[in-house]
Design a protein around this motif. Structure first.
Motif, PDB file in Angstrom:
ATOM      1  N   MET A 309       0.846  -1.188   0.000  1.00 41.28           N
ATOM      2  CA  MET A 309       0.000   0.000   0.000  1.00 41.28           C
ATOM      3  C   MET A 309       0.887   1.246   0.000  1.00 41.28           C
ATOM      4  SD  MET A 309      -2.992  -1.103  -0.251  1.00 41.28           S
ATOM      5  CE  MET A 309      -4.207  -2.330   0.164  1.00 41.28           C
ATOM      6  N   VAL A 310       0.843   1.982  -1.092  1.00 42.53           N
ATOM      7  CA  VAL A 310       1.705   3.138  -1.305  1.00 42.53           C
ATOM      8  C   VAL A 310       0.861   4.370  -1.004  1.00 42.53           C
ATOM      9  CG1 VAL A 310       3.304   4.203  -2.938  1.00 42.53           C
ATOM     10  CG2 VAL A 310       2.840   1.755  -3.088  1.00 42.53           C
ATOM     11  N   TYR A 311       1.086   4.997   0.142  1.00 43.75           N
ATOM     12  CA  TYR A 311       0.079   5.882   0.729  1.00 43.75           C
ATOM     13  C   TYR A 311       0.463   7.372   0.715  1.00 43.75           C
ATOM     14  CZ  TYR A 311       3.077   6.320   4.847  1.00 43.75           C
ATOM     15  OH  TYR A 311       4.133   6.612   5.684  1.00 43.75           O
ATOM     16  N   ASN A 312      -0.591   8.215   0.609  1.00 45.47           N
ATOM     17  CA  ASN A 312      -0.491   9.682   0.713  1.00 45.47           C
ATOM     18  C   ASN A 312      -1.371  10.126   1.866  1.00 45.47           C
ATOM     19  OD1 ASN A 312      -0.859   9.133  -2.588  1.00 45.47           O
ATOM     20  ND2 ASN A 312       0.969  10.274  -2.015  1.00 45.47           N
ATOM     21  N   ALA A 313      -0.806  10.220   3.055  1.00 44.81           N
ATOM     22  CA  ALA A 313      -1.617  10.534   4.238  1.00 44.81           C
ATOM     23  C   ALA A 313      -2.235  11.921   4.165  1.00 44.81           C
ATOM     24  CB  ALA A 313      -0.758  10.415   5.491  1.00 44.81           C
ATOM     25  N   GLY A 314      -1.474  12.920   3.693  1.00 45.12           N
ATOM     26  CA  GLY A 314      -1.990  14.286   3.646  1.00 45.12           C
ATOM     27  C   GLY A 314      -3.161  14.422   2.701  1.00 45.12           C
ATOM     28  N   ALA A 315      -3.098  13.755   1.552  1.00 45.35           N
ATOM     29  CA  ALA A 315      -4.216  13.797   0.621  1.00 45.35           C
ATOM     30  C   ALA A 315      -5.454  13.171   1.245  1.00 45.35           C
ATOM     31  CB  ALA A 315      -3.843  13.070  -0.663  1.00 45.35           C
ATOM     32  N   GLY A 316      -5.243  12.121   2.048  1.00 43.89           N
ATOM     33  CA  GLY A 316      -6.359  11.507   2.745  1.00 43.89           C
ATOM     34  C   GLY A 316      -6.947  12.436   3.798  1.00 43.89           C
ATOM     35  N   GLU A 317      -6.076  13.152   4.507  1.00 41.79           N
ATOM     36  CA  GLU A 317      -6.558  14.092   5.514  1.00 41.79           C
ATOM     37  C   GLU A 317      -7.344  15.229   4.864  1.00 41.79           C
ATOM     38  OE1 GLU A 317      -6.520  13.844   8.754  1.00 41.79           O
ATOM     39  OE2 GLU A 317      -5.364  11.979   8.802  1.00 41.79           O
ATOM     40  N   GLU A 318      -6.902  15.683   3.690  1.00 45.89           N
ATOM     41  CA  GLU A 318      -7.628  16.718   2.965  1.00 45.89           C
ATOM     42  C   GLU A 318      -9.005  16.223   2.550  1.00 45.89           C
ATOM     43  OE1 GLU A 318      -5.119  17.751  -0.295  1.00 45.89           O
ATOM     44  OE2 GLU A 318      -3.683  18.883   0.937  1.00 45.89           O
ATOM     45  N   TRP A 319      -9.068  15.004   2.050  1.00 50.55           N
ATOM     46  CA  TRP A 319     -10.355  14.432   1.653  1.00 50.55           C
ATOM     47  C   TRP A 319     -11.280  14.333   2.863  1.00 50.55           C
ATOM     48  CZ3 TRP A 319     -13.751  10.614   2.750  1.00 50.55           C
ATOM     49  CH2 TRP A 319     -14.702  10.301   1.785  1.00 50.55           C
ATOM     50  N   LYS A 320     -10.745  13.919   3.968  1.00 45.61           N
ATOM     51  CA  LYS A 320     -11.537  13.766   5.187  1.00 45.61           C
ATOM     52  C   LYS A 320     -12.113  15.111   5.631  1.00 45.61           C
ATOM     53  CE  LYS A 320     -10.952  12.063   9.967  1.00 45.61           C
ATOM     54  NZ  LYS A 320      -9.980  11.420  10.894  1.00 45.61           N
ATOM     55  N   ALA A 321     -11.285  16.152   5.585  1.00 50.07           N
ATOM     56  CA  ALA A 321     -11.743  17.475   6.008  1.00 50.07           C
ATOM     57  C   ALA A 321     -12.840  18.018   5.100  1.00 50.07           C
ATOM     58  CB  ALA A 321     -10.563  18.439   6.033  1.00 50.07           C
ATOM     59  N   GLU A 322     -12.770  17.645   3.818  1.00 50.83           N
ATOM     60  CA  GLU A 322     -13.755  18.138   2.849  1.00 50.83           C
ATOM     61  C   GLU A 322     -15.019  17.298   2.822  1.00 50.83           C
ATOM     62  OE1 GLU A 322     -11.526  17.954  -0.725  1.00 50.83           O
ATOM     63  OE2 GLU A 322     -10.200  19.643  -0.195  1.00 50.83           O
ATOM     64  N   ASN A 323     -15.040  16.191   3.580  1.00 50.25           N
ATOM     65  CA  ASN A 323     -16.167  15.263   3.513  1.00 50.25           C
ATOM     66  C   ASN A 323     -16.693  14.901   4.903  1.00 50.25           C
ATOM     67  OD1 ASN A 323     -16.536  14.158   0.496  1.00 50.25           O
ATOM     68  ND2 ASN A 323     -14.362  14.565   0.871  1.00 50.25           N
ATOM     69  N   GLY A 324     -16.878  15.918   5.711  1.00 57.62           N
ATOM     70  CA  GLY A 324     -17.565  15.739   6.984  1.00 57.62           C
ATOM     71  C   GLY A 324     -16.704  15.319   8.143  1.00 57.62           C
ATOM     72  N   GLY A 325     -15.382  15.209   7.928  1.00 61.81           N
ATOM     73  CA  GLY A 325     -14.488  14.920   9.036  1.00 61.81           C
ATOM     74  C   GLY A 325     -14.396  13.466   9.436  1.00 61.81           C
ATOM     75  N   THR A 326     -15.034  12.576   8.693  1.00 53.34           N
ATOM     76  CA  THR A 326     -14.927  11.147   8.973  1.00 53.34           C
ATOM     77  C   THR A 326     -14.445  10.418   7.713  1.00 53.34           C
ATOM     78  OG1 THR A 326     -17.238  10.737   8.358  1.00 53.34           O
ATOM     79  CG2 THR A 326     -16.772  11.225  10.681  1.00 53.34           C
ATOM     80  N   ASP A 327     -13.846   9.265   7.915  1.00 52.05           N
ATOM     81  CA  ASP A 327     -13.299   8.513   6.775  1.00 52.05           C
ATOM     82  C   ASP A 327     -13.271   7.032   7.127  1.00 52.05           C
ATOM     83  OD1 ASP A 327     -12.011   7.536   4.589  1.00 52.05           O
ATOM     84  OD2 ASP A 327     -10.204   8.740   4.806  1.00 52.05           O
TER      85      ASP A 327
END
Length: 661
Positions: A309-327
């Protein structure tokens, strides 16, 4: 069966030995090359395995002549055979009864040296009746015989099929014939129309000599050769040689936690990409759900295979912030974190090379006031690596900080716009302890240094990052691989490395019926070619229609049907793959510089190489590595042999192996 059982004894107590003991057999192969693809295929197998060889070019008028002095001599009073095996284009390339042919045959009888006839026709001089059938074997099945399975081809399960990639081209011409006295068939194929089988590969023992006779044409890329190549080499070397070969398959899943942009079927591009011009909004991005994440863990367990799994944590955090704060997806992956391997893909997946000027298509590198190229800074690159590592630490991700995959392999040279690496990249890698940085094998197939780090080339899979459904995948594939007249881009008409489809794929069935078999065949070809380089796809391919799984499943299923249980797929992480490539490069350099000496006397193998060089060796089960005091088991078991990388121990200056009696 007697021929297979005697493989290890031939050459251990042979004619030509002095009263004082056995002759010395150097671990090197003689290749007599007439330019045929069959000889070139075996030569490539020797090189990729790491076996030293001397090549004689029959088309070179100035080549050395094959004489007794060329083939053998005496070292310290002991007779020496300079070659452990001989590869010929056919049974008598110098002409029957000629001086060179006679010298070669005398050498083989004297020292018990095996000979491979790379490709010849069926006739009594090679131990076969005249051919019962000659013609194409495209799409036909062949089988390893009981004698083959008990001997050098025991790593195969039994049956396999010859390739048939085009109905308009003959890909595999062959002669099928019955054995005569002294001939043991290792690979058979049914005679078309019935009437039994004929041999395709077999051993002809006669006049104190042994020949491996191959009666089908091939090249190094065809699957039927790739399947049999290991057995040909093991027979040629009697299972005792320098180098090793294994089968490998690893899959990197890029952009984990990040969303991926979606292909636009109307505009034939991906909105948001630099080269996607024209009106229209970006489609909904593609991102795994919690159910997709749960399926990934379940699939791995069912198939006994681990993904990276080749991961981008910051991009995931951005998505989470833009989508209700849960993931929920990230939560599920983190709950199963120990089931995967994880690789740093930078925090937010920026382009780490030159600053891109997107005012034109294609983009160009922005310039400083003095005209020099403007690059992302060392501090910014380092922060992308560091922040992703730090996030992993807070979540307990089991990462290896020496591994890195940059977004789009950026930072490394990107032709034509950026012909050199970002000069700030090497320092940033060093700042963060990165030793292994991924590169794109389609652009840079060889490992190279980036400062103190080394690249690990990866194969891009033909499962596109910007597609989540089979219909999207077929549409983009059609755009790339169909002619302008058929509604495609026409790129396939101008790119010499590409071939146009005869007609566009069906949107509903094209992925399963055409793309999956094509990609799986390509990936399996890499896997069975002793090639450890990983493949890569994207998290988008594990979402929606879950496009990645059918490809991986077919590779694993086809592999299991072809190979015996003693020859498993090696599934290595990036750092181990990088180490393997690094060792191979050092070994090939040592061979090229004539810094390796290796020979067998009786049941003792001795190898010297430059100090610190890892030495690859393949030997029979039961082989021991001699220590200053005592001995230990050598290598690990694979494909019915022991193999591995090793060095002399302690105060020893040479590696010494003791073969089983």
């Amino acid at each position: 069966m007697a021929a297979a059982a005697g493989l290890l004894s031939v050459g251990l107590g042979v004619p030509g030995a002095t009263a004082a003991g056995e002759p010395r057999i150097d671990l090197k192969v003689l290749v007599v090359d007439n330019g045929d693809s069959s000889v070139q295929a075996i030569t490539t197998e020797l090189k990729n395995t790491g076996i030293p060889y001397t090549r004689i070019d029959l088309n070179d008028s100035g080549r050395p002549k094959i004489t007794a002095a060329f083939l053998s001599d005496t070292v310290g009073g002991t007779p020496r055979a300079k070659y452990q095996g001989v590869v010929l284009p056919n049974e008598a390339p110098f002409g029957a009864g000629s001086a060179e042919q006679t010298a070669l045959e005398t050498y083989e009888k004297t020292y018990g040296i095996p000979q491979v006839d790379a490709y010849t026709w069926a006739h009594p001089e090679v131990g076969l009746e005249y051919a019962s059938y000659s013609g194409t074997l495209d799409g036909r099945e062949a089988s390893v015989t009981a004698a083959g399975r008990s001997g050098s081809f025991g790593y195969l399960d039994g049956a396999f099929r010859f390739e048939d990639n085009s109905s308009s081209v003959t890909e595999s011409y062959a002669y099928l014939a019955s054995p005569r006295t002294g001939f043991t068939s290792y690979v058979d194929a049914p005679l078309p129309g019935g009437g039994g089988t004929g041999s395709l590969v077999g051993e002809y023992a006669h006049d104190g000599r042994r020949e491996l006779v191959v009666t089908f044409a091939y090249n190094q890329y065809q699957q039927q050769f790739r399947l049999l190549a290991r057995g040909i080499v093991e027979w040629l070397t009697q299972g005792i040689h320098l180098g090793q070969a294994r089968n490998y398959f690893a899959v990197h899943v890029d952009d984990v936690f990040a969303p991926d942009a979606r292909w636009d079927k109307e505009r034939n591009c991906t909105p948001g990409d630099i080269d996607c011009v024209g009106g229209g909004e970006e489609g909904a991005p593609i991102r795994m759900t919690a159910a997709d994440a749960a399926y990934a863990a379940q699939w791995q367990q069912e198939h006994g295979f681990t993904m990276d799994m080749v991961y981008n944590a910051g991009a995931g955090e951005e998505w989470k912030a833009e989508n209700g704060g849960t993931d929920a997806m990230t939560d599920r992956l983190l709950a199963d974190k120990a089931k995967y391997r994880w690789i740093n893909h930078t925090y937010t997946h920026p382009f780490l090379g030159c600053v891109q000027d997107t005012s034109t298509v294609p983009w160009s590198c922005a310039k400083n006031a003095d005209g020099s190229t403007r690059y992302m800074s060392r501090a910014d690159i380092s922060a992308q690596i560091r922040d992703n590592n730090n996030w992993a630490a807070t979540k307990g991700l089991p990462i290896d900080r020496t591994e890195l995959v940059t977004g789009e392999h950026s930072g490394l040279k990107t032709l034509p716009q950026q012909p050199n690496d970002n000069p700030n990249l090497a320092g940033a890698l060093s700042d963060n302890g990165v030793k292994w940085i991924a590169s794109d094998n389609s652009r840079e197939p060889e490992q190279r240094a980036v400062g103190k780090a080394l690249t690990v080339p990866r194969y891009p899979m033909n499962v596109y990052y910007n597609t989540g459904t089979k219909a999207e995948m077929a549409d983009e594939y059609n755009w790339i691989y169909t002619s302008g007249a058929d509604g495609g881009s026409g790129v396939c008409e101008t790119n010499a490395a590409s071939t146009c489809l005869d007609e566009p794929l069906d949107a509903a069935t094209g992925y399963d019926e055409y793309i999956v078999p094509q990609e799986a065949r390509t990936d399996l070809g890499h896997a069975i070619s002793n090639d450890p380089r990983p493949h890569y796809a994207h998290q988008s391919n594990m979402a929606e229609d879950r496009l990645l799984y059918p490809v991986m499943e077919k590779v694993l299923t086809d592999y299991k049907a072809l190979f015996a249980d003693n020859t498993p797929l090696e599934n290595l992480r990036q750092s181990a793959i990088g180490t393997e490539l690094q060792r191979r490069a050092a070994w090939q350099a040592a061979i090229a510089n004539n810094k390796v000496t290796a020979y067998r006397v009786g049941t003792t193998v001795t190898v010297t190489a430059p100090s610190g060089t890892q030495i690859p060796v393949t030997a029979p089960e039961g082989t021991k590595k001699q220590l200053l005091l005592g001995a230990q088991a050598f290598g690990t078991s694979y494909a019915g042999k022991r193999s591995g990388w090793t060095t002399p121990t302690g105060l020893q200056t040479a590696l010494t192996l003791k073969l089983p009696s």
